[in-house]
Scaffold this motif. Structure first.
Motif, PDB file in Angstrom:
ATOM      1  N   ALA A  79      41.001  18.849  67.411  1.00  0.00           N
ATOM      2  CA  ALA A  79      40.868  18.259  68.744  1.00  0.00           C
ATOM      3  C   ALA A  79      39.525  17.567  68.911  1.00  0.00           C
ATOM      4  O   ALA A  79      39.412  16.575  69.636  1.00  0.00           O
ATOM      5  CB  ALA A  79      41.031  19.343  69.811  1.00  0.00           C
ATOM      6  N   CYS A  80      38.515  18.068  68.226  1.00  0.00           N
ATOM      7  CA  CYS A  80      37.177  17.469  68.319  1.00  0.00           C
ATOM      8  C   CYS A  80      37.105  16.146  67.557  1.00  0.00           C
ATOM      9  O   CYS A  80      36.692  15.125  68.115  1.00  0.00           O
ATOM     10  CB  CYS A  80      36.123  18.441  67.783  1.00  0.00           C
ATOM     11  SG  CYS A  80      35.777  19.837  68.864  1.00  0.00           S
ATOM     12  N   TRP A  81      37.513  16.153  66.281  1.00  0.00           N
ATOM     13  CA  TRP A  81      37.348  14.908  65.523  1.00  0.00           C
ATOM     14  C   TRP A  81      38.318  13.827  65.984  1.00  0.00           C
ATOM     15  O   TRP A  81      38.007  12.635  65.905  1.00  0.00           O
ATOM     16  CB  TRP A  81      37.393  15.137  64.017  1.00  0.00           C
ATOM     17  CG  TRP A  81      38.544  15.834  63.375  1.00  0.00           C
ATOM     18  CD1 TRP A  81      38.585  17.112  62.925  1.00  0.00           C
ATOM     19  CD2 TRP A  81      39.838  15.271  63.034  1.00  0.00           C
ATOM     20  NE1 TRP A  81      39.806  17.403  62.337  1.00  0.00           N
ATOM     21  CE2 TRP A  81      40.589  16.277  62.382  1.00  0.00           C
ATOM     22  CE3 TRP A  81      40.419  14.015  63.204  1.00  0.00           C
ATOM     23  CZ2 TRP A  81      41.892  16.078  61.917  1.00  0.00           C
ATOM     24  CZ3 TRP A  81      41.709  13.798  62.738  1.00  0.00           C
ATOM     25  CH2 TRP A  81      42.426  14.818  62.108  1.00  0.00           C
ATOM     26  N   GLN A  82      39.457  14.223  66.499  1.00  0.00           N
ATOM     27  CA  GLN A  82      40.371  13.217  67.044  1.00  0.00           C
ATOM     28  C   GLN A  82      39.795  12.582  68.311  1.00  0.00           C
ATOM     29  O   GLN A  82      39.903  11.366  68.505  1.00  0.00           O
ATOM     30  CB  GLN A  82      41.728  13.847  67.345  1.00  0.00           C
ATOM     31  CG  GLN A  82      42.586  14.090  66.119  1.00  0.00           C
ATOM     32  CD  GLN A  82      43.991  14.547  66.467  1.00  0.00           C
ATOM     33  OE1 GLN A  82      44.232  15.066  67.557  1.00  0.00           O
ATOM     34  NE2 GLN A  82      44.925  14.355  65.545  1.00  0.00           N
ATOM     35  N   THR A  83      39.175  13.377  69.166  1.00  0.00           N
ATOM     36  CA  THR A  83      38.576  12.837  70.384  1.00  0.00           C
ATOM     37  C   THR A  83      37.433  11.885  70.058  1.00  0.00           C
ATOM     38  O   THR A  83      37.194  10.914  70.778  1.00  0.00           O
ATOM     39  CB  THR A  83      38.061  13.983  71.282  1.00  0.00           C
ATOM     40  OG1 THR A  83      39.135  14.879  71.553  1.00  0.00           O
ATOM     41  CG2 THR A  83      37.513  13.446  72.589  1.00  0.00           C
ATOM     42  N   CYS A  84      36.753  12.130  68.952  1.00  0.00           N
ATOM     43  CA  CYS A  84      35.676  11.233  68.515  1.00  0.00           C
ATOM     44  C   CYS A  84      36.215   9.895  68.016  1.00  0.00           C
ATOM     45  O   CYS A  84      35.446   8.939  67.849  1.00  0.00           O
ATOM     46  CB  CYS A  84      34.866  11.892  67.405  1.00  0.00           C
ATOM     47  SG  CYS A  84      33.822  13.258  67.961  1.00  0.00           S
TER      48      CYS A  84
END
Length: 276
Positions: free
Chosen positions: A195-200
């Protein structure tokens, strides 16, 4: 509201004032002068007026001739850059051409080279952006990875975070523990949580890992006053050391990730807990 970031222009980066050569300088003397002073290029003046420039590759100490006229390159728009040019514009321009001149009132007011990217204004600009990115990543982690201590962070990293947090508590200025994590630790957490790297804005974990690793390396070089551009001679893909193009690409990634995080609502400027 988001905080103001430091802006850096070509004028702030450029070497000023610029020494020049008289047009009647013997080419061999000009070559020796460039070599002695460590200059790659210099403007050539006839009286008080610039008439062109010479590059060290175009003349040698064995060059024949009585004057520089036969070795001049006209000082055209292709070799000039506005003093107001933004840092990203400067980077983009220096990928294609290794140096530019800044024009003043009937004179050359500065010279801008790839080596100038290793100066204090460039470091301040980059440190400001990377620090701003750190603030955004912390907000992201607090929201999307509340169990961030369970990600592949080393025991030593966790103990260092806890020690810094304890010091802040003792001084009654403590924030959430994630605020005491270094950029490399934030990168580890982000690349470990989808969820973190996708949001980035990254499409794969591998892409996130590569990009954040490059930003971490740049951050360390900025913080420890290492060279930011290690190779000023080439921008080829297989060049050794960070090139101007590498720096441009990493900065572009920083801007893209910041934009993606802000669009997703992770803006540290809107929260009361985040440091300014």
């Amino acid at each position: 509201m988001p905080r103001n970031l430091y802006d850096c222009t070509a004028t702030e980066l450029a070497t000023q004032p610029v020494e020049h050569l008289p047009h009647d300088t013997p080419p061999s003397d000009a070559a020796a002068w460039l070599d002695t002073n460590g200059y790659d290029a210099a403007p050539v003046y006839r009286g008080d007026d610039p008439v062109g420039f010479v590059h060290i590759d175009d003349i040698t100490t064995d060059t024949n001739g009585d004057a520089l006229n036969d070795h001049l390159t006209p000082l055209t728009i292709d070799h000039l850059i506005s003093g107001d040019a933004a840092f990203t514009t400067v980077l983009s321009a220096l990928i294609e051409t290794p140096f530019y001149f800044l024009g003043g009132h009937n004179n050359v007011s500065g010279i801008l080279t790839r080596a100038d990217l290793n100066t204090a204004p460039a470091r301040i600009y980059l440190f400001d952006r990377i620090t701003y990115l750190e603030e955004h990543l912390r907000e992201l982690i607090l929201s999307e990875a509340p169990d961030w201590k369970d990600t592949p962070i080393t025991r030593d990293e966790l103990e260092a975070i806890e020690d810094r947090h304890a010091d802040a508590q003792a001084a009654n200025v403590a924030l959430d523990e994630i605020h005491y994590a270094q950029f490399s630790t934030l990168a580890t957490v982000v690349t470990s949580v989808e969820a973190c790297w996708q949001t980035c804005g990254f499409t794969t974990k591998g892409a996130a890992d590569t990009a954040l690793h490059e930003i971490t390396d740049l951050r360390n070089d900025v913080a420890h006053a290492n060279l930011l551009v290690e190779n000023t001679e080439s921008n080829e893909f297989l060049s050794s050391g960070r090139t101007t193009e590498n720096l441009y690409t990493t900065l572009e990634t920083i801007h893209d990730v910041l934009t993606n995080l802000q669009n997703a609502g992770y803006d540290p400027g809107t929260t009361s807990e985040s440091p300014v």
